[in-house]
Design a protein around this motif. Sequence first.
Motif, PDB file in Angstrom:
ATOM      1  N   VAL A 123      -6.350   2.937   3.767  1.00  0.00           N
ATOM      2  CA  VAL A 123      -5.233   2.941   4.720  1.00  0.00           C
ATOM      3  C   VAL A 123      -5.743   2.696   6.138  1.00  0.00           C
ATOM      4  CG1 VAL A 123      -3.465   4.389   5.784  1.00  0.00           C
ATOM      5  CG2 VAL A 123      -3.735   4.383   3.304  1.00  0.00           C
ATOM      6  N   LYS A 159       0.833  -1.202   0.000  1.00  0.00           N
ATOM      7  CA  LYS A 159       0.000   0.000   0.000  1.00  0.00           C
ATOM      8  C   LYS A 159       0.867   1.251   0.000  1.00  0.00           C
ATOM      9  CE  LYS A 159      -3.768   2.279  -0.098  1.00  0.00           C
ATOM     10  NZ  LYS A 159      -4.569   2.272  -1.330  1.00  0.00           N
ATOM     11  N   PHE A 160       1.991   1.190   0.696  1.00  0.00           N
ATOM     12  CA  PHE A 160       2.921   2.320   0.697  1.00  0.00           C
ATOM     13  C   PHE A 160       3.428   2.604  -0.716  1.00  0.00           C
ATOM     14  CE2 PHE A 160       7.407   3.628   0.735  1.00  0.00           C
ATOM     15  CZ  PHE A 160       7.277   4.893   1.319  1.00  0.00           C
ATOM     16  N   LEU A 191       3.562   5.661   5.385  1.00  0.00           N
ATOM     17  CA  LEU A 191       2.368   5.637   4.541  1.00  0.00           C
ATOM     18  C   LEU A 191       1.451   6.818   4.845  1.00  0.00           C
ATOM     19  CD1 LEU A 191       0.450   4.313   2.530  1.00  0.00           C
ATOM     20  CD2 LEU A 191      -0.271   2.733   4.332  1.00  0.00           C
ATOM     21  N   PHE A 235       6.552   1.436   8.132  1.00  0.00           N
ATOM     22  CA  PHE A 235       5.875   1.735   6.870  1.00  0.00           C
ATOM     23  C   PHE A 235       4.492   2.348   7.091  1.00  0.00           C
ATOM     24  CE2 PHE A 235       9.118  -0.972   4.962  1.00  0.00           C
ATOM     25  CZ  PHE A 235       9.367  -0.285   3.779  1.00  0.00           C
ATOM     26  N   SER A 236       3.869   2.068   8.233  1.00  0.00           N
ATOM     27  CA  SER A 236       2.584   2.703   8.533  1.00  0.00           C
ATOM     28  C   SER A 236       2.756   4.205   8.716  1.00  0.00           C
ATOM     29  CB  SER A 236       1.968   2.085   9.794  1.00  0.00           C
ATOM     30  OG  SER A 236       1.658   0.725   9.590  1.00  0.00           O
ATOM     31  N   LYS A 285       3.134   9.967   3.527  1.00  0.00           N
ATOM     32  CA  LYS A 285       3.116   9.995   2.072  1.00  0.00           C
ATOM     33  C   LYS A 285       1.720  10.330   1.539  1.00  0.00           C
ATOM     34  CE  LYS A 285       6.155   9.001  -0.153  1.00  0.00           C
ATOM     35  NZ  LYS A 285       7.232   9.803  -0.788  1.00  0.00           N
ATOM     36  N   HIS A 314      -8.317   6.484  -0.767  1.00  0.00           N
ATOM     37  CA  HIS A 314      -7.040   6.024  -0.222  1.00  0.00           C
ATOM     38  C   HIS A 314      -7.044   6.090   1.303  1.00  0.00           C
ATOM     39  CE1 HIS A 314      -4.705   5.294  -3.815  1.00  0.00           C
ATOM     40  NE2 HIS A 314      -5.105   6.440  -4.334  1.00  0.00           N
ATOM     41  N   SER A 348       2.850   5.845  -2.967  1.00  0.00           N
ATOM     42  CA  SER A 348       4.061   6.551  -3.404  1.00  0.00           C
ATOM     43  C   SER A 348       4.081   6.757  -4.917  1.00  0.00           C
ATOM     44  CB  SER A 348       5.318   5.774  -2.986  1.00  0.00           C
ATOM     45  OG  SER A 348       5.394   5.640  -1.596  1.00  0.00           O
TER      46      SER A 348
END
Length: 348
Positions: A245, A121-122, A222, A218-219, A225, A241, A126
């Motif tokens: 998330v 998902k990241f 994310l 990464f959370s 981002k 999105h 991105s």
Amino acid sequence: MYTYSDVTVDVNPPTILLKFYTIHGVFALFFNVLGVFLIMKNPRIVKLYRGFMLNMQILSLLADAQTTLLMQPVYIFPIIGGYTNGVWWNIFRMSSHLQMGIFILLLYLQIASIVCAIVTKFHVVSNIGKSSNRPLLFWIFVVFYHSCAFLIFGVFCVSYLTKREAVDLIKTKFPNAMNVFTLENVEIYDLEVNKWMIGTTSLIASMLVSSLLISLYFSVRLLKKLRSKRLMISVRSFRGHQIAVTSLMAQATIPFIVIIIPIGTIVYFFVHVVPNAQDISNTMMAIYSFHSSLSTAVMIISTPQYRKMIRRGFRSPTAAISPQMTRVVQNSANSATIRMKKLSTPDL
């Protein structure tokens, strides 16, 4: 080696736990199948991300079925051991050790799938406004992290005691618990007698800690981002999105909590040799068995598209003329031509 002469073992099957396994297992099977169906029927999920979501949901289904229907484990406190009462033993006579290996394999494949879903998902967020190609490093990470589960499975498979070693261990360490061997499919483990168990424990702990750290890292990235992309996409796309998330974070958090608390409690009682704790063990396993069902429930509750599909009788949002399309009519001197113009829709 210490001797714990005050430790006794109740070898009577825990009827309530076994009935709970069966009832909850049947419900969880259909509920997890529903989760797979909803993901497959949702046309608004980016193709690669859908693959990882399906991977996560299918592994949840298999892990739940393994625990509640196929295996039905009962751990023996405070001895490091247990036995099984499910389909694998009653029909196929599969050893409890191999069943436990499959249990660990599915558990850590499930954890790996959650971590990879967050990382995927990241990358999806991105690459908004960019080429959607995935770097080689991304695929190496995905393959490596899933391979770790098979490494743990392999090391665990050699972490068993022979029947003679198990009898000698119980006779020395728990002399008043010899009745445990009246159970035909009991398996006993020990960190001192079989050093492979130390390797298994270390790998399990390492993967749990690394999974938590990678997911957290990464959370956070994310969320940052996604905020930075806010001005690059429409409000509707951003909202899509954001919902995806939030749902993923909740799906990742709840299973970790429901997995770590029971497993952590069981490990604590094993290490500190707390006698007469069988009821606590049964309760922890009942709590653990909820993790996949809770993850599916969170996915449905936190995703508006899934709730709408259920209200519509499981019909896909895409009709004969998709709601993502609009009809634009152009008049000409000879005839009217119709073309379809795709609107901007949020890729989850």
